[in-house]
Design an enzyme around this catalytic site. Sequence first.
Site, short mmCIF file in Angstrom:
data_model
loop_
_atom_site.label_atom_id
_atom_site.label_comp_id
_atom_site.label_asym_id
_atom_site.label_seq_id
_atom_site.Cartn_x
_atom_site.Cartn_y
_atom_site.Cartn_z
N ASP A 102 0.91 -1.06 0.22
CA ASP A 102 -0.09 0.13 0.01
C ASP A 102 0.72 1.30 -0.09
O ASP A 102 2.02 1.11 0.45
CB ASP A 102 -0.87 0.05 1.33
N PHE A 103 0.10 2.18 -0.50
CA PHE A 103 0.71 3.71 -0.48
C PHE A 103 1.74 4.05 0.95
O PHE A 103 2.88 4.56 0.91
CB PHE A 103 -0.25 4.69 -0.56
#
Length: 243
Positions: A102-103
């Site tokens: 994820d980011f």
Amino acid sequence: MERLQKVIAHAGIASRRKAEQLILDGQVKVNGEIVRELGTKVSPTDRVEVDNVKIEQEDKVYFLLYKPRNTISAVTDDRGRDTVTDLFPNVHERIFPVGRLDFDTTGVLLLTNDGEFSNVLTHPKYNVEKTYVATLQGVLKREEMRKLERGVMLEDGKTAPARVRIISSDDRKGKTIVAITIHEGKNRQVRRMFEAVGHRVSKLKREQFGFLTTMGLNAGEWRELTPHEVKQLRALAQTGKIG
Ligand code: URA
């Protein structure tokens, strides 16, 4: 073996679509013969020429990145955010991340230009173990831990058994730091697993991918995998064992 248009695209001669047009137009030779079929497959030892100029097939490269927060696990982003490949400005091979973090997740992320290697490592039928360290809101209770270990129901199915180990738990601050080992790779799996038992994840790091860790690297730094590590990873994916 790779499709001819892909090999041409990978060599940086043209986009995949343009490469198809070059083939259809009779501008591509394989081992001295003009080839017009788009499905043609070639190996790294085949001599491929475009307009009578031999192309160099790109060498396969393998990197281990300590992914920092706030980078997207992709090659480009239509919203202009930093991508993990921006951290490799002097690498000219067309690398892409193997799977995704994820980011705002940090930790071990592999990048390569070897599509087959990436498929082997991310295919659900193979099982490379991944260990994450998560900081949770609230104190993780024993029954919640057991549920995670047995598998929890998510909207895309039940998770396989996991190993869970509490690293520290602070009643007063209402937070738990926990290590969880899984071998699946569902989207946002770790965050969703903890949410399923009532805890939001405020921080997440992938500590380990198979036998690889971020040891020796700071966030944003990377190193090349050794040929031996690449071999070991393939073996691990296929057998669950190293070597
Ligand atoms: N699980 C998640 O929830 N996020 C990641 O980035 C990786 C695994």
